[in-house]
Scaffold this active site. Structure first.
Site, PDB file in Angstrom:
ATOM      1  N   ASN A   9       0.865  -1.181   0.000  1.00 42.39           N
ATOM      2  CA  ASN A   9       0.000   0.000   0.000  1.00 42.39           C
ATOM      3  C   ASN A   9       0.901   1.229   0.000  1.00 42.39           C
ATOM      4  O   ASN A   9       1.507   1.553   1.013  1.00 42.39           O
ATOM      5  CB  ASN A   9      -0.885  -0.037   1.260  1.00 42.39           C
ATOM      6  CG  ASN A   9      -1.684   1.241   1.431  1.00 42.39           C
ATOM      7  OD1 ASN A   9      -1.790   2.050   0.520  1.00 42.39           O
ATOM      8  ND2 ASN A   9      -2.246   1.427   2.628  1.00 42.39           N
ATOM      9  N   LYS A  11       0.117   4.304  -0.335  1.00 43.39           N
ATOM     10  CA  LYS A  11      -0.509   5.514   0.238  1.00 43.39           C
ATOM     11  C   LYS A  11      -0.276   6.711  -0.696  1.00 43.39           C
ATOM     12  O   LYS A  11      -0.215   6.529  -1.904  1.00 43.39           O
ATOM     13  CB  LYS A  11       0.018   5.754   1.652  1.00 43.39           C
ATOM     14  CG  LYS A  11      -0.114   4.500   2.522  1.00 43.39           C
ATOM     15  CD  LYS A  11       0.146   4.723   3.969  1.00 43.39           C
ATOM     16  CE  LYS A  11       0.026   3.383   4.699  1.00 43.39           C
ATOM     17  NZ  LYS A  11       0.120   3.502   6.142  1.00 43.39           N
ATOM     18  N   HIS A  99      -9.365   1.240   4.862  1.00 45.48           N
ATOM     19  CA  HIS A  99      -8.084   1.472   5.535  1.00 45.48           C
ATOM     20  C   HIS A  99      -8.287   2.438   6.712  1.00 45.48           C
ATOM     21  O   HIS A  99      -9.092   3.369   6.627  1.00 45.48           O
ATOM     22  CB  HIS A  99      -7.054   2.036   4.547  1.00 45.48           C
ATOM     23  CG  HIS A  99      -5.678   2.026   5.127  1.00 45.48           C
ATOM     24  ND1 HIS A  99      -5.244   3.013   5.977  1.00 45.48           N
ATOM     25  CD2 HIS A  99      -4.674   1.131   5.036  1.00 45.48           C
ATOM     26  CE1 HIS A  99      -4.010   2.721   6.373  1.00 45.48           C
ATOM     27  NE2 HIS A  99      -3.643   1.579   5.805  1.00 45.48           N
ATOM     28  N   GLU A 101      -6.658   4.862   7.756  1.00 37.83           N
ATOM     29  CA  GLU A 101      -6.453   6.287   7.456  1.00 37.83           C
ATOM     30  C   GLU A 101      -7.701   6.881   6.804  1.00 37.83           C
ATOM     31  O   GLU A 101      -8.033   8.051   7.019  1.00 37.83           O
ATOM     32  CB  GLU A 101      -5.201   6.462   6.581  1.00 37.83           C
ATOM     33  CG  GLU A 101      -3.932   6.228   7.397  1.00 37.83           C
ATOM     34  CD  GLU A 101      -2.761   5.645   6.636  1.00 37.83           C
ATOM     35  OE1 GLU A 101      -2.730   5.720   5.399  1.00 37.83           O
ATOM     36  OE2 GLU A 101      -1.861   5.091   7.304  1.00 37.83           O
ATOM     37  N   GLU A 171      -5.123  -4.749  10.712  1.00 38.71           N
ATOM     38  CA  GLU A 171      -4.091  -3.726  10.875  1.00 38.71           C
ATOM     39  C   GLU A 171      -4.352  -2.939  12.159  1.00 38.71           C
ATOM     40  O   GLU A 171      -5.146  -1.988  12.153  1.00 38.71           O
ATOM     41  CB  GLU A 171      -4.114  -2.754   9.696  1.00 38.71           C
ATOM     42  CG  GLU A 171      -3.835  -3.399   8.361  1.00 38.71           C
ATOM     43  CD  GLU A 171      -3.291  -2.398   7.368  1.00 38.71           C
ATOM     44  OE1 GLU A 171      -2.163  -2.577   6.908  1.00 38.71           O
ATOM     45  OE2 GLU A 171      -3.981  -1.405   7.075  1.00 38.71           O
ATOM     46  N   GLY A 177       2.744   2.464  10.561  1.00 37.07           N
ATOM     47  CA  GLY A 177       3.668   3.579  10.338  1.00 37.07           C
ATOM     48  C   GLY A 177       4.529   3.952  11.537  1.00 37.07           C
ATOM     49  O   GLY A 177       5.160   4.996  11.557  1.00 37.07           O
ATOM     50  N   SER A 216       3.624  -1.880  10.238  1.00 38.71           N
ATOM     51  CA  SER A 216       5.083  -1.951  10.388  1.00 38.71           C
ATOM     52  C   SER A 216       5.658  -3.338  10.087  1.00 38.71           C
ATOM     53  O   SER A 216       6.640  -3.754  10.699  1.00 38.71           O
ATOM     54  CB  SER A 216       5.508  -1.462  11.779  1.00 38.71           C
ATOM     55  OG  SER A 216       5.140  -0.108  11.950  1.00 38.71           O
TER      56      SER A 216
HETATM   57  P1  PGA Z   1       3.019   0.445   7.425  1.00 36.57           P
HETATM   58  O1  PGA Z   1       1.545   0.632   6.806  1.00 36.57           O
HETATM   59  O2  PGA Z   1       3.539  -0.863   6.892  1.00 36.57           O
HETATM   60  O3  PGA Z   1       3.798   1.617   6.946  1.00 36.57           O
HETATM   61  O4  PGA Z   1       2.859   0.402   8.911  1.00 36.57           O
HETATM   62  C1  PGA Z   1       0.659  -0.435   6.685  1.00 36.57           C
HETATM   63  C2  PGA Z   1      -0.663   0.041   6.161  1.00 36.57           C
HETATM   64  O5  PGA Z   1      -1.124   1.122   6.569  1.00 36.57           O
HETATM   65  O6  PGA Z   1      -1.297  -0.633   5.336  1.00 36.57           O
END
Ligand code: PGA
Length: 258
Positions: A9, A11, A99, A101, A171, A177, A216
């Protein structure tokens, strides 16, 4: 169980040039493998999907491309939104919905996500449905209540037969992140709970639906995390932008594939 799903992903990162160079680099490394059992999916921003698909096609393996979001309406006065017809015409085959976010910054509810998920299925694309609890939820021991509410809402009216086109990504919001993933015991507990939820709701499809971990996940912790029971792959943010790291995760998945 099916083989692993390794999904990136991206983003709101990359432009046309960096999209081409990352996918070229990933493809070159993946093409050195004779056989790839994992399903690899790369989800760039909308504006870069077209070139991503063109570049991914050059690989001798099947590198899938997906979108990070969609609108549930077919068309109309929704300035700035992207329909599934538009996404489908880019020849990509996955769409991420729900997601954290999108939930946190764009106020998406489980009901909105359910509408999006149904629209994706109606257009014969595959869904990566994201769920996950916040730190506050976890600290107040509400993790499984939250996951259940999210799943009940997002999967409303979804029947057994639809599940073959759905992947679920767990997640934990607090691990996204941050550079620090959830602990393997926490991941195992959540994934066992998820498998149980899916099997109760969908007697057959629940056994095989792919359950991805995200938050992460990187080249260093992938060997441990992908080895956890009921973890069938990963949804990867930061590390998916670095070809060496993303390919290393793919190789880990390959080495764990039966
Ligand atoms: P990250 O993001 O691997 O940077 O923690 C995962 C995600 O939001 O899908």
């Amino acid at each position: 169980m099916n083989n692993f799903v390794i999904a990136g992903n991206w983003k709101m990162n990359t432009n046309i040039e960096t999209t081409i160079s990352i996918i070229k680099n990933v493809a070159e490394q993946v093409d050195q493998l004779n056989e790839v059992k994992s399903t690899i999916v790369i989800c760039p921003p909308f504006t870069n999907i077209y070139v991503a698909v063109q570049e991914a096609k050059k690989s001798k393996h099947n590198l899938h491309v997906g979108a990070q979001n969609c609108h549930f309406e077919e068309s109309g006065a929704f300035t700035g939104e992207i329909s599934l017809d538009m996404i489908k015409s880019l020849n990509c085959d996955y769409v991420i919905v729900g997601h954290s976010e999108r939930r946190a910054y764009f106020n998406e509810t489980n009901a909105d996500i359910n509408k999006k998920l149904k629209a994706v299925l109606k257009n014969n694309l595959k869904v990566i449905l994201c769920i996950g609890e916040t730190l506050e939820d976890r600290q107040s021991h509400k993790t499984f209540d939250v996951l259940e509410t999210q799943l009940n809402g997002c999967l409303q009216d979804i029947v057994e037969n639809d599940m073959k086109n759905i992947i679920i990504a767990y997640e934990p919001v607090w691990a996204i992140g941050t550079g620090v993933s959830a602990k393997t015991e926490e991941i195992e507990e959540a994934h066992n709970w998820l498998r149980n939820y899916c099997e109760k709701k969908y007697a057959n499809a629940g056994k095989t639906v792919a359950l991805l971990y995200g938050g992460s996940l990187n080249d260093k912790n992938a060997p441990e995390i992908l080895n956890v029971s009921n973890v069938n792959g990963g949804l990867i943010g930061g590390a998916s932008l670095v070809p060496e790291k993303f390919v290393s995760i793919i190789k880990t998945a390959e080495s764990l594939s039966k």
